[in-house]
Design a protein around this motif. Structure first.
Motif, PDB file in Angstrom:
ATOM      1  N   LEU A  27       1.127  30.236  48.576  1.00  0.00           N
ATOM      2  CA  LEU A  27       1.970  31.526  48.993  1.00  0.00           C
ATOM      3  C   LEU A  27       3.475  31.564  48.468  1.00  0.00           C
ATOM      4  O   LEU A  27       3.839  32.585  48.002  1.00  0.00           O
ATOM      5  CB  LEU A  27       1.735  31.537  50.357  1.00  0.00           C
ATOM      6  CG  LEU A  27       2.194  33.075  51.044  1.00  0.00           C
ATOM      7  CD1 LEU A  27       1.891  34.152  50.354  1.00  0.00           C
ATOM      8  CD2 LEU A  27       2.071  33.256  52.533  1.00  0.00           C
ATOM      9  N   PRO A  28       4.108  30.496  48.621  1.00  0.00           N
ATOM     10  CA  PRO A  28       5.413  30.428  48.161  1.00  0.00           C
ATOM     11  C   PRO A  28       5.544  31.110  46.657  1.00  0.00           C
ATOM     12  O   PRO A  28       6.553  31.554  46.412  1.00  0.00           O
ATOM     13  CB  PRO A  28       6.136  29.132  48.410  1.00  0.00           C
ATOM     14  CG  PRO A  28       5.187  28.545  49.381  1.00  0.00           C
ATOM     15  CD  PRO A  28       3.745  29.024  49.160  1.00  0.00           C
ATOM     16  N   ASP A  29       4.665  30.405  45.775  1.00  0.00           N
ATOM     17  CA  ASP A  29       4.655  31.014  44.445  1.00  0.00           C
ATOM     18  C   ASP A  29       4.352  32.505  44.319  1.00  0.00           C
ATOM     19  O   ASP A  29       4.904  33.122  43.564  1.00  0.00           O
ATOM     20  CB  ASP A  29       3.499  30.226  43.502  1.00  0.00           C
ATOM     21  CG  ASP A  29       3.829  28.620  43.376  1.00  0.00           C
ATOM     22  OD1 ASP A  29       5.262  28.469  43.465  1.00  0.00           O
ATOM     23  OD2 ASP A  29       3.025  28.102  43.087  1.00  0.00           O
ATOM     24  N   TYR A  30       3.360  33.005  45.102  1.00  0.00           N
ATOM     25  CA  TYR A  30       3.440  34.433  45.123  1.00  0.00           C
ATOM     26  C   TYR A  30       4.519  35.144  45.524  1.00  0.00           C
ATOM     27  O   TYR A  30       4.986  36.406  45.108  1.00  0.00           O
ATOM     28  CB  TYR A  30       1.985  34.885  45.877  1.00  0.00           C
ATOM     29  CG  TYR A  30       1.506  36.160  45.221  1.00  0.00           C
ATOM     30  CD1 TYR A  30       0.243  36.177  44.625  1.00  0.00           C
ATOM     31  CD2 TYR A  30       1.955  37.218  45.708  1.00  0.00           C
ATOM     32  CE1 TYR A  30      -0.216  37.351  44.049  1.00  0.00           C
ATOM     33  CE2 TYR A  30       1.552  38.425  45.233  1.00  0.00           C
ATOM     34  CZ  TYR A  30       0.455  38.692  44.465  1.00  0.00           C
ATOM     35  OH  TYR A  30      -0.247  39.686  43.771  1.00  0.00           O
ATOM     36  N   LEU A  31       5.372  34.552  46.629  1.00  0.00           N
ATOM     37  CA  LEU A  31       6.362  35.245  47.190  1.00  0.00           C
ATOM     38  C   LEU A  31       7.558  35.416  46.008  1.00  0.00           C
ATOM     39  O   LEU A  31       8.297  36.454  45.685  1.00  0.00           O
ATOM     40  CB  LEU A  31       6.689  34.463  48.534  1.00  0.00           C
ATOM     41  CG  LEU A  31       6.016  34.636  49.655  1.00  0.00           C
ATOM     42  CD1 LEU A  31       6.761  34.047  50.663  1.00  0.00           C
ATOM     43  CD2 LEU A  31       5.777  35.993  50.046  1.00  0.00           C
TER      44      LEU A  31
ATOM     45  N   ASN B 152       9.326  38.542  43.811  1.00  0.00           N
ATOM     46  CA  ASN B 152      10.761  38.555  43.541  1.00  0.00           C
ATOM     47  C   ASN B 152      11.371  38.554  45.292  1.00  0.00           C
ATOM     48  O   ASN B 152      12.574  38.990  45.597  1.00  0.00           O
ATOM     49  CB  ASN B 152      11.315  39.821  42.937  1.00  0.00           C
ATOM     50  CG  ASN B 152      11.109  39.672  41.659  1.00  0.00           C
ATOM     51  OD1 ASN B 152      11.177  38.668  40.932  1.00  0.00           O
ATOM     52  ND2 ASN B 152      10.779  40.784  41.186  1.00  0.00           N
ATOM     53  N   ILE B 153      10.647  37.852  46.282  1.00  0.00           N
ATOM     54  CA  ILE B 153      11.087  37.605  47.597  1.00  0.00           C
ATOM     55  C   ILE B 153      11.170  36.072  47.809  1.00  0.00           C
ATOM     56  O   ILE B 153      10.853  35.943  49.035  1.00  0.00           O
ATOM     57  CB  ILE B 153      10.672  38.537  48.405  1.00  0.00           C
ATOM     58  CG1 ILE B 153       9.092  38.275  48.336  1.00  0.00           C
ATOM     59  CG2 ILE B 153      10.898  39.829  48.544  1.00  0.00           C
ATOM     60  CD1 ILE B 153       8.316  39.004  49.686  1.00  0.00           C
ATOM     61  N   PRO B 154      11.415  35.119  47.060  1.00  0.00           N
ATOM     62  CA  PRO B 154      11.216  33.896  47.381  1.00  0.00           C
ATOM     63  C   PRO B 154      12.435  33.507  48.481  1.00  0.00           C
ATOM     64  O   PRO B 154      12.059  32.586  49.233  1.00  0.00           O
ATOM     65  CB  PRO B 154      11.535  33.086  46.039  1.00  0.00           C
ATOM     66  CG  PRO B 154      12.641  33.891  45.335  1.00  0.00           C
ATOM     67  CD  PRO B 154      12.093  35.481  45.871  1.00  0.00           C
ATOM     68  N   ASP B 155      13.358  34.088  48.636  1.00  0.00           N
ATOM     69  CA  ASP B 155      14.581  33.545  49.625  1.00  0.00           C
ATOM     70  C   ASP B 155      14.304  34.144  51.007  1.00  0.00           C
ATOM     71  O   ASP B 155      15.217  34.061  51.767  1.00  0.00           O
ATOM     72  CB  ASP B 155      15.889  33.655  49.070  1.00  0.00           C
ATOM     73  CG  ASP B 155      15.902  32.960  47.882  1.00  0.00           C
ATOM     74  OD1 ASP B 155      15.311  31.857  47.641  1.00  0.00           O
ATOM     75  OD2 ASP B 155      16.395  33.520  46.600  1.00  0.00           O
ATOM     76  N   ILE B 156      13.365  35.026  51.141  1.00  0.00           N
ATOM     77  CA  ILE B 156      13.311  35.792  52.619  1.00  0.00           C
ATOM     78  C   ILE B 156      12.878  34.871  53.686  1.00  0.00           C
ATOM     79  O   ILE B 156      11.985  33.838  53.300  1.00  0.00           O
ATOM     80  CB  ILE B 156      12.279  36.769  52.405  1.00  0.00           C
ATOM     81  CG1 ILE B 156      12.386  37.913  53.869  1.00  0.00           C
ATOM     82  CG2 ILE B 156      11.033  36.281  52.170  1.00  0.00           C
ATOM     83  CD1 ILE B 156      11.501  38.915  53.675  1.00  0.00           C
ATOM     84  N   PRO B 157      13.604  34.760  54.590  1.00  0.00           N
ATOM     85  CA  PRO B 157      13.319  33.955  55.992  1.00  0.00           C
ATOM     86  C   PRO B 157      11.961  34.037  56.380  1.00  0.00           C
ATOM     87  O   PRO B 157      11.535  34.993  56.595  1.00  0.00           O
ATOM     88  CB  PRO B 157      14.294  34.376  56.793  1.00  0.00           C
ATOM     89  CG  PRO B 157      15.623  34.975  56.137  1.00  0.00           C
ATOM     90  CD  PRO B 157      14.748  35.573  55.010  1.00  0.00           C
TER      91      PRO B 157
END
Length: 769
Positions: free
Chosen positions: A680-684, A688-693
């Motif tokens: 999932l982190p790779d998909y986030l 373009n939302i990898p840094d969203i809490p």
């Protein structure tokens, strides 16, 4: 499409110039564009077209690929006049077969290709010759029960290289099916004596011949500089053997496919061919991934990834929606009447004209019956991916005959045809009376043209048992009701079903659970439809005839925006809107439990759902059961939630897509959709939302064990020396006989046999006592 428009992953495949390659492509990844550009690149570099071979899985794919290759190469001077061969495995096999005939290694084939219709008659006769007296009677009275699986067994043997007896052992069939081994060899003896070949033999005969004569195999191998294989996940053992022979240790082989779309196991396909066997047999292999789908949006990609990552035998590839894909809507609906809800979705889509194409994708064919009747009733044109309409179903023939008698039309049939119809009435369901006696009664009844019920009673011999007489008397009773009273159509058909115990008879005489489920669901759908019309028997007869005429008109209509299809037949296709009914404990995963069936493969069922759902472009509607008011133990399987429902993570996918579109400050993921997947982190990051809490609620609780309705069962429990008592939600109490990582074997108190349950599904419904 120019090469500049290809993704970087696609361009890497096109640039491959040396050695074998394995390309893992997700659904909708643009495989054809990639392969056609690869071919054009090699031709531009001077590779002779005659030194390239492209192998496709079926004729439709081959023709489509040929057209697209010609269109691509047409724009480049000097390429369009000389293109490589694009063949199906079967056409190539037939070409090799004919070459081996010329060498004297195989006999000259005679006549047309042996089709299923002709082969079935031969198989039925051979089964009778082989069987003992008791089994022969069952074969005579229940042709479909025996012939259909026998034909499938013959084809399955020819999909591999193992002896028939070894194949039979893998199927876990009951003892009476041991005759299938002898059947296979007798059928082969007959076929060879007649010098005939079937479609399966186009590959099977040449492969077996070349395996027996390796010196001949050298003549066919090593001629190609490049051999390309599309849909490689669908390959079986004989096709793999043919491919290895063609390679012959020289040249390069490129295969492209998706192990997550391996759904033809009944034809011998296995994920292992693309996952591991290719590299094992061909040596050093370069692996490429095509992770971007151009078909559907992020919500569907997220659901598909959530689901398919539960399978073990696959490649670790995460499907990513390309920026050009539509914003695909994924909705999970909890409904009581799936057919009625599907009709509403179809009507709304057609009225709003938002979609150009709609498909209802069913796990088994009978699930489409109610929707087809609804489409006919509302005059909505449709396409049906089956050889027959529900109105032409064999299991409804008994109803047609009853309505025909009510309408006074039965006497219009010829005497010979009436004899066949009477035999059908007398054997549907089969009354445990010797077939010879039933044939004798049918011959007597063939000359009768009125008062059929009375005549049937008079035709009964005196020496049959009281129980046998009662079995036929109830049929006479309903027939008299049809002739003399013109009752409500639905009531007449329901009376026949209940008095003759039609559903129980179908279950007793079906070869598999799926076969009986198909027939019973079709019967129930038509009974429900008949009741909704509230017509008399005579009116229903004429209404049925009118509907059959509509079916003929539908087949000729060019306006067929709605398609009724199956999970297997949906593969390789796409629609704007896809409806998948039956996301419940009965159909997804589908678990046949008949005596002639093999244990369910949950991974295979997961792939079927994955393929079905990834056919959608703009909208996917998943139909699940309503939460029942009554206790779970009192529910039918189709009223229970599917184990796949939680795996799909529909709510999570919607939360992620909404957070991305709204640029939310925080993303909360709930444990209701399972543990946080590692991909999932790779998909986030792709969104373009990898840094969203990110906050994951319930993660600590999930890590301690697997929560089930009856408590926590540790997957690592092992105690082979003691039988454990268990309680199943629907099957009751029993003892756990044995278990492994995939299956539980349980003997339930109310049954004598041991059931094999898929662990992934059973763990949702079972607890230790």
């Amino acid at each position: 499409m120019s090469i500049a428009q290809l993704t970087s992953e696609q361009q890497a495949v096109v640039a491959h110039r040396q050695g074998h390659a394995r390309v893992i492509a997700v659904a909708g990844a643009g495989k054809t564009s990639t392969l056609t550009h690869f071919i054009r690149a090699r031709l531009s570099e001077g590779v002779p077209a005659r030194r390239m071979l492209v192998l496709m899985y079926n004729k439709a794919a081959q023709e489509d690929f040929q057209r697209r290759l010609e269109a691509l190469c047409k724009a480049e001077p000097g390429l369009s006049g000389s293109l490589p061969q694009v063949r199906t495995f079967h056409s190539l096999g037939l070409r090799i077969y004919d070459s081996l005939v010329g060498m004297g290694a195989l006999p000259q084939r005679q006549g047309k290709i042996l089709g299923d219709g002709e082969a079935e008659g031969v198989v039925w006769r051979l089964l009778q010759d082989i069987a003992d007296d008791d089994t022969r009677q069952d074969i005579l009275s229940q042709r479909r029960k025996w012939v259909e699986p026998a034909m499938a067994f013959i084809d399955l043997v020819k999909a591999g290289l193992s002896p028939a007896a070894d194949v039979l052992e893998t199927l876990d069939y009951p003892p009476e099916c041991r005759i299938y081994t002898e059947l296979f060899y007798r059928f082969e003896d007959w076929r060879k004596s007649q010098q005939r070949i079937s479609y399966a033999d186009m590959i099977y005969d040449p492969v077996m011949c070349l395996r027996a004569h390796p010196e001949l195999a050298d003549r066919f191998g090593g001629h190609m500089q490049w051999t390309l294989v599309d849909e490689y996940q669908d390959i079986n053992e004989t096709q793999q053997a043919l491919l290895t022979m063609l390679w012959g240790g020289r040249g390069h082989v490129v295969v492209i496919g998706d192990p997550d779309q391996t759904i033809y196991e009944f034809r011998g396909s296995k994920p292992e061919f693309i996952v591991s066997r290719f590299a094992q047999e061909f040596g050093e292999v370069t692996t490429y991934q095509l992770p971007h789908t151009f078909r559907y949006g992020h919500a569907l990609s997220l659901c598909a990834n959530h689901l398919i990552y539960h399978n073990r035998e696959r490649e670790a590839v995460t499907g990513l929606s390309h920026t050009s894909t539509p914003d695909t809507r994924v909705k999970l609906h909890r409904v009581r009447n799936e057919a009625a809800f599907a009709m509403k979705v179809i009507r709304d889509a057609l009225e709003q004209d938002e979609t150009n194409s709609i498909a209802v994708v069913n796990r088994i064919w009978a699930m489409s019956a109610a929707v087809e009747l609804g489409l006919l009733k509302e005059n909505i044109p449709y396409r049906f991916d089956h050889s027959r309409s529900v109105l032409e179903a064999w299991e409804l023939r008994i109803f047609w005959l009853l309505l025909e008698m009510a309408a006074g039309q039965f006497s219009e049939r010829s005497e010979r045809n009436r004899e066949d119809c009477w035999l059908h009435i007398l054997t549907t369901p089969f009354p445990k009376v010797r077939r010879a006696l039933l044939e004798q009664i049918a011959r007597k009844m063939a000359g009768v043209t009125s008062r059929y019920g009375e005549a049937l009673l008079a035709a009964l011999p005196e020496d049959i048992s009281k129980w046998q007489r009662q079995q036929i008397e109830v049929r006479a009773q309903v027939i008299s009701m049809a002739e003399l009273t013109d009752p409500k159509g639905w009531r007449l058909l329901k009376e026949y079903s209940e008095l003759t115990e039609l559903e129980d008879g179908i279950r007793d005489n079906a070869f598999s659970a799926q076969q009986s489920d198909d027939r019973i669901q079709t019967i129930r759908a038509f009974l429900s439809y008949a009741r909704s019309t509230d017509m008399s028997a005579i009116e229903l007869y004429h209404h049925w005839r009118a509907l059959l005429q509509k079916v003929k008109e539908q087949k000729a209509s060019s306006d067929q925006r709605v398609t009724l299809t199956s999970a297997h037949k949906s593969k390789g296709r796409e629609w704007d809107l896809v409806i998948i009914p039956g996301l419940n404990g009965q159909y997804f995963p589908y678990h046949p439990e008949g005596e002639f069936t093999t244990p369910a493969d949950v991974a295979s069922e997961r792939r079927l759902l994955y393929v079905s759902m990834t056919r959608a472009r703009k909208a996917l509607h998943l139909l699940a059961p309503e939460t029942p008011d009554k206790p779970i133990r009192d529910c039918a399987e189709r009223e229970l939630a599917s184990v796949f429902e939680r795996e799909l993570g529909v709510a999570r996918a919607q939360d992620i897509v909404e957070a991305a579109s709204q640029k939310a400050d925080e993303l909360i993921l709930h444990s209701r959709d399972g543990a946080l997947p590692h991909w999932l982190p790779d998909y986030l990051a792709h969104l373009n939302i990898p840094d969203i809490p990110l906050r994951f609620e319930g993660a600590e609780a999930e890590s301690k064990g697997i929560k089930r309705p009856g408590g926590i069962i540790d997957r690592k429990y092992e105690d082979a020396g003691q039988l454990r008592r268990v309680l199943h939600e629907t099957l009751g109490e029993g003892v756990l006989v044995s278990e492994d990582k995939d299956y539980l074997k349980v003997r339930f108190n109310k049954e004598s046999r041991v059931r094999t349950l898929a662990r992934d599904v059973a763990m949702d419904k079972i607890r230790l006592l």
